[in-house]
Design a protein around this motif. Structure first.
Motif, PDB file in Angstrom:
ATOM      1  N   LYS A 264      44.882  36.083  69.478  1.00  0.00           N
ATOM      2  CA  LYS A 264      45.669  36.749  68.435  1.00  0.00           C
ATOM      3  C   LYS A 264      45.069  38.127  68.181  1.00  0.00           C
ATOM      4  O   LYS A 264      43.851  38.311  68.262  1.00  0.00           O
ATOM      5  CB  LYS A 264      45.689  35.934  67.144  1.00  0.00           C
ATOM      6  N   VAL A 265      45.926  39.079  67.868  1.00  0.00           N
ATOM      7  CA  VAL A 265      45.518  40.464  67.669  1.00  0.00           C
ATOM      8  C   VAL A 265      45.598  40.815  66.188  1.00  0.00           C
ATOM      9  O   VAL A 265      46.540  40.415  65.501  1.00  0.00           O
ATOM     10  CB  VAL A 265      46.413  41.415  68.494  1.00  0.00           C
ATOM     11  N   ALA A 266      44.614  41.553  65.702  1.00  0.00           N
ATOM     12  CA  ALA A 266      44.598  41.966  64.297  1.00  0.00           C
ATOM     13  C   ALA A 266      44.778  43.476  64.172  1.00  0.00           C
ATOM     14  O   ALA A 266      44.344  44.238  65.037  1.00  0.00           O
ATOM     15  CB  ALA A 266      43.289  41.552  63.638  1.00  0.00           C
ATOM     16  N   GLY A 267      45.419  43.874  63.085  1.00  0.00           N
ATOM     17  CA  GLY A 267      45.576  45.285  62.750  1.00  0.00           C
ATOM     18  C   GLY A 267      45.484  45.466  61.249  1.00  0.00           C
ATOM     19  O   GLY A 267      45.459  44.481  60.490  1.00  0.00           O
ATOM     20  N   PHE A 268      45.481  46.733  60.806  1.00  0.00           N
ATOM     21  CA  PHE A 268      45.155  47.007  59.403  1.00  0.00           C
ATOM     22  C   PHE A 268      45.937  48.195  58.865  1.00  0.00           C
ATOM     23  O   PHE A 268      46.188  49.164  59.589  1.00  0.00           O
ATOM     24  CB  PHE A 268      43.647  47.296  59.268  1.00  0.00           C
ATOM     25  N   VAL A 269      46.300  48.086  57.590  1.00  0.00           N
ATOM     26  CA  VAL A 269      46.914  49.187  56.845  1.00  0.00           C
ATOM     27  C   VAL A 269      46.141  49.299  55.539  1.00  0.00           C
ATOM     28  O   VAL A 269      45.977  48.301  54.828  1.00  0.00           O
ATOM     29  CB  VAL A 269      48.409  48.922  56.550  1.00  0.00           C
ATOM     30  N   VAL A 270      45.676  50.496  55.222  1.00  0.00           N
ATOM     31  CA  VAL A 270      44.868  50.685  54.012  1.00  0.00           C
ATOM     32  C   VAL A 270      45.365  51.917  53.256  1.00  0.00           C
ATOM     33  O   VAL A 270      45.626  52.959  53.863  1.00  0.00           O
ATOM     34  CB  VAL A 270      43.366  50.866  54.353  1.00  0.00           C
ATOM     35  N   THR A 271      45.504  51.786  51.950  1.00  0.00           N
ATOM     36  CA  THR A 271      45.873  52.929  51.113  1.00  0.00           C
ATOM     37  C   THR A 271      44.911  53.028  49.945  1.00  0.00           C
ATOM     38  O   THR A 271      44.244  52.056  49.586  1.00  0.00           O
ATOM     39  CB  THR A 271      47.314  52.803  50.559  1.00  0.00           C
ATOM     40  N   GLY A 272      44.856  54.227  49.344  1.00  0.00           N
ATOM     41  CA  GLY A 272      44.021  54.397  48.162  1.00  0.00           C
ATOM     42  C   GLY A 272      44.087  55.828  47.677  1.00  0.00           C
ATOM     43  O   GLY A 272      44.207  56.760  48.483  1.00  0.00           O
ATOM     44  N   ALA A 273      44.017  56.013  46.372  1.00  0.00           N
ATOM     45  CA  ALA A 273      44.020  57.356  45.815  1.00  0.00           C
ATOM     46  C   ALA A 273      42.732  58.100  46.186  1.00  0.00           C
ATOM     47  O   ALA A 273      42.698  59.329  46.214  1.00  0.00           O
ATOM     48  CB  ALA A 273      44.171  57.308  44.293  1.00  0.00           C
ATOM     49  N   GLU A 274      41.673  57.354  46.470  1.00  0.00           N
ATOM     50  CA  GLU A 274      40.417  57.953  46.905  1.00  0.00           C
ATOM     51  C   GLU A 274      40.004  57.354  48.253  1.00  0.00           C
ATOM     52  O   GLU A 274      40.604  56.409  48.728  1.00  0.00           O
ATOM     53  CB  GLU A 274      39.332  57.726  45.857  1.00  0.00           C
ATOM     54  N   ASP A 275      38.958  57.916  48.853  1.00  0.00           N
ATOM     55  CA  ASP A 275      38.555  57.534  50.200  1.00  0.00           C
ATOM     56  C   ASP A 275      37.900  56.153  50.234  1.00  0.00           C
ATOM     57  O   ASP A 275      37.653  55.542  49.204  1.00  0.00           O
ATOM     58  CB  ASP A 275      37.602  58.586  50.766  1.00  0.00           C
ATOM     59  N   GLY A 276      37.576  55.703  51.444  1.00  0.00           N
ATOM     60  CA  GLY A 276      36.965  54.403  51.653  1.00  0.00           C
ATOM     61  C   GLY A 276      37.725  53.567  52.654  1.00  0.00           C
ATOM     62  O   GLY A 276      37.321  52.462  53.000  1.00  0.00           O
ATOM     63  N   ALA A 277      38.844  54.114  53.174  1.00  0.00           N
ATOM     64  CA  ALA A 277      39.725  53.333  54.047  1.00  0.00           C
ATOM     65  C   ALA A 277      39.024  52.904  55.330  1.00  0.00           C
ATOM     66  O   ALA A 277      39.150  51.756  55.764  1.00  0.00           O
ATOM     67  CB  ALA A 277      40.982  54.134  54.367  1.00  0.00           C
TER      68      ALA A 277
END
Length: 199
Positions: free
Chosen positions: A114-127
């Protein structure tokens, strides 16, 4: 091919989710590539805190787990809170960890191939830190991490607008999300044609 997308926003429906807005861009590209997608907002379901696959007593995780096991691609979508993933994303990782002892026909953990992927959001950094944390956790239980399998958006240093309120560099996030979708499909297809062998 199927993809499960877990939106780990802290906001239950019907509240608007910045993370979901960016995840929908990735989903649209997956669908264009012929992938069947299923988006679940984790906060809408009573998932009990723990590390086993079924904790009974109204636990919603077994239902989500069935969707996960039926999919070739898993995407964890999370906002950034205090420089790390949301508590909902961490809860998901803890419950996925409960799968580790289970083995498939080839003697491998059920999450192999199985393959994993990611989506990250935020008003500030750290993604990028969040991607690294989640990728390490999923790789540890058997998921394959495709090259450039994530996209993110942040507003830059200091407080500011959220994804849905801003046009700042969204084009990069959307373009990168489309590339991530294509990469995940390519690797999932390769694994389907040539699975990781049994022990």
């Amino acid at each position: 091919m199927k993809a499960l997308i877990l939106n780990c926003t802290l906001k239950p429906s019907p509240a608007a989710s910045n993370t979901e807005a960016l995840a929908l861009e990735v989903i649209a590209e997956l669908q264009r590539l012929g992938v069947t997608t299923n988006l679940i907002r984790v906060a809408d379901h009573p998932i009990i805190t723990g590390i086993k696959s079924d904790l009974g007593g109204g636990d919603a995780w077994p239902m989500i787990l069935q969707e996960l096991l039926a999919a070739e691609i898993l995407i964890i979508a999370t906002p950034t809170w205090m420089g790390t993933m949301s508590s909902e994303a961490l809860k998901v990782l803890e419950r996925i960890n409960g799968l580790y002892p289970a083995r498939g026909e080839l003697g491998r953990p059920l999450t192999f191939n199985k393959v994993a992927g990611f989506v990250v959001t935020g008003a500030e950094d750290g993604a990028r830190h969040v991607v690294t944390e989640i990728a390490g956790a999923l790789m540890d239980v058997g998921f394959t991490i495709a090259p450039q399998c994530y996209t993110y958006w942040n507003n830059g240093p200091g407080p500011g607008d959220n994804y849905l309120e801003s046009d700042y560099r969204k084009e990069w996030s959307i373009t990168t999300g489309k590339a991530a979708a294509a990469n995940m499909v390519a690797v999932a297809t390769a694994l389907k044609n040539t699975p990781i062998p049994g022990r």
